[in-house]
Motif scaffolding. Structure first.
Motif, short mmCIF file in Angstrom:
data_model
loop_
_atom_site.label_atom_id
_atom_site.label_comp_id
_atom_site.label_asym_id
_atom_site.label_seq_id
_atom_site.Cartn_x
_atom_site.Cartn_y
_atom_site.Cartn_z
N GLY A 1 26.48 89.56 89.08
CA GLY A 1 26.29 89.51 90.42
C GLY A 1 26.44 87.97 91.20
N LEU A 2 26.10 87.07 90.60
CA LEU A 2 26.22 85.60 91.26
C LEU A 2 27.61 85.39 91.49
N ILE A 3 28.41 85.61 90.20
CA ILE A 3 30.05 85.38 90.35
C ILE A 3 30.60 86.23 91.47
N ASP A 4 30.26 87.48 91.48
CA ASP A 4 30.75 88.32 92.40
C ASP A 4 30.61 88.13 93.94
N ARG A 5 28.97 87.77 94.12
CA ARG A 5 28.76 87.41 95.60
C ARG A 5 29.36 85.88 95.94
N TYR A 6 29.45 85.09 95.01
CA TYR A 6 30.16 83.94 95.34
C TYR A 6 31.59 84.19 95.77
N ALA A 7 32.25 85.24 95.22
CA ALA A 7 33.69 85.47 95.59
C ALA A 7 33.42 86.24 96.83
#
Length: 243
Positions: free
Chosen positions: A173-179
């Protein structure tokens, strides 16, 4: 910026590029790349087997139908087309289905969860800034130990559940939201003076620490169990024990 500072900056950039190449050839990234190739070959092999089975089943059914009633050239071509379409659909579905975020069923074995998580990190690392890639690579390097300890742990164990939430929900979720954050806004500082890139590195680092804590707790269980068994054998069968 002075000329000396500019030279230092260029030298650091060259050093980072060299280290990236080394990691990709010999470091933890290379190990994960090897695992990804093996997984891809396994998925492709299973997909080809299923596609071949579909073709075989439809071929047999066509022959059986042809024994009782004429199907003609058009019927034969229709059977061939159906077999080919189904085989291709199944093949591409099976090959591509694991190339997404590790959203997994609740009963998926722990070692398979770690494997999917490793694939997710490998597939998404290049979209992250260099400092975040370094943390992701350090997480990937520790997944082998985590997988070994989790493989012997029940899915519903509290430590296993914590690790699974990190690997399937929080960290992806952290990585996807960063993207999802437009690149133009990633350099802006928030109320605490930190950029999106800095927050990403902090979140990844915290996740790495949490996974490391889980792995250490599980490893300690094995160590304690070994020591207990050793003390029991020594007390029972040692020189001062009863045979």
């Amino acid at each position: 910026m002075s000329e000396s500072e500019d030279k230092v900056g260029r030298a650091l950039a060259r050093f980072e590029r060299v280290m990236t190449v080394i990691d990709e050839k010999e470091g933890p990234l290379a190990l994960q790349a090897g695992r990804e190739r093996r997984l891809k070959l396994e998925r492709t092999g299973r997909a080809l087997s299923k596609a071949a089975m579909i073709v075989l089943v439809i071929s047999v059914l066509t022959i059986i139908v042809g024994l009782f009633m004429p199907i003609g050239m058009f019927g034969f071509l229709a059977a061939v087309g159906l077999a080919g379409a189904l085989a291709m659909a199944i093949f591409f579905h099976d090959v591509l289905k694991d190339a997404t975020a590790p959203t997994v069923p609740a009963d998926l074995p722990n070692d398979a969860m770690v494997q999917r998580f490793g694939s997710y990190l490998y597939q998404n690392r290049r979209a992250l800034p260099a400092p975040a890639q370094n943390v992701v690579d350090s997480i990937s390097a520790e997944l082998g130990t985590l997988r070994q300890t989790l493989a012997r742990t029940d899915v519903h164990d509290p430590d296993a559940q914590e690790a699974r939430r990190l690997m399937s929900v929080h960290l992806p979720g952290l990585i996807d939201r960063y993207a999802n954050v437009p690149p133009a806004y990633r350099a802006e500082a928030d109320a605490e003076g930190k950029t999106i890139d800095q927050r990403l590195v902090e979140g990844l680092t915290a996740s790495r620490s949490a996974l490391g804590d889980v792995s250490a707790r599980l490893a300690k269980r094995d160590l304690d169990a070994f020591q207990t068994q050793g003390r029991f054998i020594e007390s029972k069968y040692g020189s001062g024990g009863n045979a």
